[in-house]
Design a protein around this motif. Structure first.
Motif, short mmCIF file in Angstrom:
data_model
loop_
_atom_site.label_atom_id
_atom_site.label_comp_id
_atom_site.label_asym_id
_atom_site.label_seq_id
_atom_site.Cartn_x
_atom_site.Cartn_y
_atom_site.Cartn_z
N SER A 114 -56.18 -67.49 -54.79
CA SER A 114 -56.83 -67.63 -56.09
C SER A 114 -55.85 -67.25 -57.19
CB SER A 114 -58.06 -66.74 -56.17
OG SER A 114 -57.71 -65.39 -55.92
N GLU A 115 -56.02 -67.81 -58.39
CA GLU A 115 -55.13 -67.49 -59.50
C GLU A 115 -55.34 -66.06 -59.95
OE1 GLU A 115 -55.40 -70.18 -62.73
OE2 GLU A 115 -54.68 -71.92 -61.59
N LEU A 116 -54.24 -65.39 -60.23
CA LEU A 116 -54.34 -64.05 -60.79
C LEU A 116 -54.82 -64.13 -62.24
CD1 LEU A 116 -50.94 -62.58 -59.54
CD2 LEU A 116 -53.20 -62.01 -58.67
N VAL A 159 -42.82 -58.30 -59.89
CA VAL A 159 -43.72 -59.17 -60.64
C VAL A 159 -44.50 -60.02 -59.65
CG1 VAL A 159 -43.92 -60.93 -62.43
CG2 VAL A 159 -42.07 -59.24 -62.55
N LEU A 160 -45.81 -60.05 -59.81
CA LEU A 160 -46.67 -60.85 -58.94
C LEU A 160 -46.93 -62.21 -59.56
CD1 LEU A 160 -49.39 -58.21 -57.94
CD2 LEU A 160 -47.24 -58.77 -56.75
N GLY A 161 -46.93 -63.23 -58.70
CA GLY A 161 -47.27 -64.58 -59.13
C GLY A 161 -48.30 -65.18 -58.20
N ASP A 162 -48.84 -66.34 -58.60
CA ASP A 162 -49.84 -67.02 -57.79
C ASP A 162 -49.22 -67.57 -56.51
OD1 ASP A 162 -51.82 -66.53 -59.66
OD2 ASP A 162 -51.47 -68.42 -60.72
N ALA A 163 -50.00 -67.60 -55.46
CA ALA A 163 -49.56 -68.11 -54.17
C ALA A 163 -50.29 -69.39 -53.83
CB ALA A 163 -49.82 -67.07 -53.08
N PRO A 194 -41.62 -44.48 -59.17
CA PRO A 194 -40.53 -45.26 -58.60
C PRO A 194 -40.59 -46.76 -58.80
CG PRO A 194 -41.99 -44.48 -56.86
CD PRO A 194 -42.43 -43.81 -58.12
N VAL A 195 -41.78 -47.35 -58.99
CA VAL A 195 -41.91 -48.81 -59.06
C VAL A 195 -42.83 -49.17 -60.23
CG1 VAL A 195 -42.66 -50.91 -57.89
CG2 VAL A 195 -41.56 -49.09 -56.57
N LEU A 196 -42.41 -50.15 -61.02
CA LEU A 196 -43.27 -50.67 -62.08
C LEU A 196 -43.67 -52.10 -61.71
CD1 LEU A 196 -44.70 -50.36 -64.75
CD2 LEU A 196 -42.60 -51.06 -65.90
N LEU A 197 -44.97 -52.34 -61.72
CA LEU A 197 -45.57 -53.58 -61.25
C LEU A 197 -46.27 -54.28 -62.40
CD1 LEU A 197 -46.69 -55.25 -58.68
CD2 LEU A 197 -48.68 -53.74 -58.90
N THR A 198 -46.06 -55.60 -62.51
CA THR A 198 -46.86 -56.39 -63.44
C THR A 198 -47.01 -57.80 -62.86
OG1 THR A 198 -47.17 -57.02 -65.75
CG2 THR A 198 -44.92 -57.11 -64.89
N SER A 199 -47.51 -58.74 -63.66
CA SER A 199 -47.78 -60.08 -63.13
C SER A 199 -47.42 -61.15 -64.15
CB SER A 199 -49.26 -60.22 -62.76
OG SER A 199 -50.09 -60.19 -63.92
N GLU A 200 -47.14 -62.34 -63.63
CA GLU A 200 -46.89 -63.49 -64.49
C GLU A 200 -48.12 -63.79 -65.35
OE1 GLU A 200 -44.00 -64.67 -64.67
OE2 GLU A 200 -43.00 -64.45 -62.73
N ALA A 201 -49.31 -63.55 -64.79
CA ALA A 201 -50.54 -63.82 -65.54
C ALA A 201 -50.66 -62.92 -66.76
CB ALA A 201 -51.75 -63.65 -64.62
N SER A 202 -50.25 -61.68 -66.63
CA SER A 202 -50.33 -60.76 -67.76
C SER A 202 -49.41 -61.21 -68.89
CB SER A 202 -49.96 -59.34 -67.32
OG SER A 202 -50.87 -58.87 -66.35
N LEU A 203 -48.19 -61.63 -68.54
CA LEU A 203 -47.26 -62.11 -69.56
C LEU A 203 -47.78 -63.39 -70.19
CD1 LEU A 203 -44.51 -61.74 -70.96
CD2 LEU A 203 -43.57 -63.26 -69.21
#
Length: 306
Positions: A211-213, A203-207, A169-178
């Motif tokens: 700590s940086e992803l 999409v996950l990003g740093d907060a 149901p959900v696809l997850l990735t991150s800004e760091a991966s891109l």
């Protein structure tokens, strides 16, 4: 649901003991499987994913699903969700309006190895898709009474559901991966690519204060806890997302070139999928059905040690 773009909100964490403190940096919904996505500020989370995500699908005359793999022009079909309808636009075509709460005849269709119940969306939609794609095509909507269960092998026996997505149901990735991929592309003189190539939902990003992803941290995470106004959403990454040629297709022009796949081949062969290329993680919903996910919400998680 809002379809305007959004900047990531600033979030400061006090999540002591969590390995990862992040935020939701982007949210995407793909109303029609393999057509363009809609970037949104917020979306309701259901047990089958973000509301309206992969609720519709294009099929051929035999009821077999069609995707950008065979028909790259599908990337140019742009949906816009409104209160009562979905408006579809494509180059050279008049806009097509699809009512959100209306369907026509029940049908059986196939997505991968699954035969599922759906509803045909009628002859006007069929003609529109057939004309644009240059082949016999019909638009169908998933029947919410049908239960399409995710692979129990990957969910550890949890009976998670999905609609017309490839399997979860959900696809997850991150800004760091891109960013990591784009650094590698730049090193060989190739142009940077956008997240749209990978068709994630969350999409996950740093907060701020976190700590940086690192690139592909999502591969190693246990359950994600997302703080919403209604409580906590819990998503569980369960399976790496194996990549077909679709990331090679430019979502703006629908042209394909091999740079992305070739680069992933150098560093993203995944033993968990017998060497297939992966980017992002498929996830299931453990808690938080009907909660509102929003850009900027706090996300915490711990690393998984298998």
């Amino acid at each position: 649901m809002s379809d305007s773009l959004s900047e990531t909100s600033s979030v400061t964490f006090s999540a002591a003991g969590s390995d990862i403190q992040a935020v939701i940096s982007r949210l995407f919904v793909y109303p029609i499987k393999s057509c363009a996505g809609v970037q949104v500020k917020e979306a309701i989370l259901t047990e089958i994913g973000l509301e309206f995500d992969r609720a519709w699908m294009v099929v051929d005359g035999e009821g077999q699903f069609l995707t950008q793999r065979e028909l790259p022009r599908m990337a140019l079909i742009q949906p816009r969700l409104r209160h009562h309808d979905m408006v579809l636009r494509a180059p050279g075509m008049l806009a097509l309006h699809i009512a959100l709460n209306e369907v026509e005849a029940p049908v059986r269709v196939r997505v991968w190895d699954d035969e599922v119940q759906a509803y045909d969306m009628g002859p006007v939609a069929a003609q529109w898709f057939s004309d644009f794609l240059g082949t016999t095509a019909r638009l169908v909507r998933f029947d919410p009474a049908h239960k399409r269960i995710c692979s129990l092998k990957w969910t550890d026996g949890v009976e998670a559901l999905n609609q017309f997505s490839d399997g979860f149901p959900v696809l997850l990735t991150s800004e760091a991966s891109l960013a990591g991929l784009n650094e590698k592309l730049a090193a060989v003189g190739a142009a940077a690519v956008d997240m749209l190539r990978f068709r994630p939902n969350v999409v996950l990003g740093d907060a701020a204060g976190g700590s940086e992803l690192a690139p592909h941290d999502e591969d190693r995470l246990d359950e994600l806890q997302i703080a919403t106004g209604q409580g906590t959403v819990q998503l569980k990454p369960v399976k790496p997302c194996g990549r077909c040629p679709i990331p090679n297709i430019d979502p703006v022009t629908a042209t394909s070139s091999p740079e992305v796949g070739d680069m992933l081949q150098t560093y993203r062969q995944d033993a968990r999928l017998n060497g297939a290329l992966t980017f992002g993680m498929n996830a299931i919903v453990l808690r938080g059905t009907d909660h509102l996910l929003q850009v900027g919400q706090a996300v915490t998680a711990n690393y998984r040690f298998d």
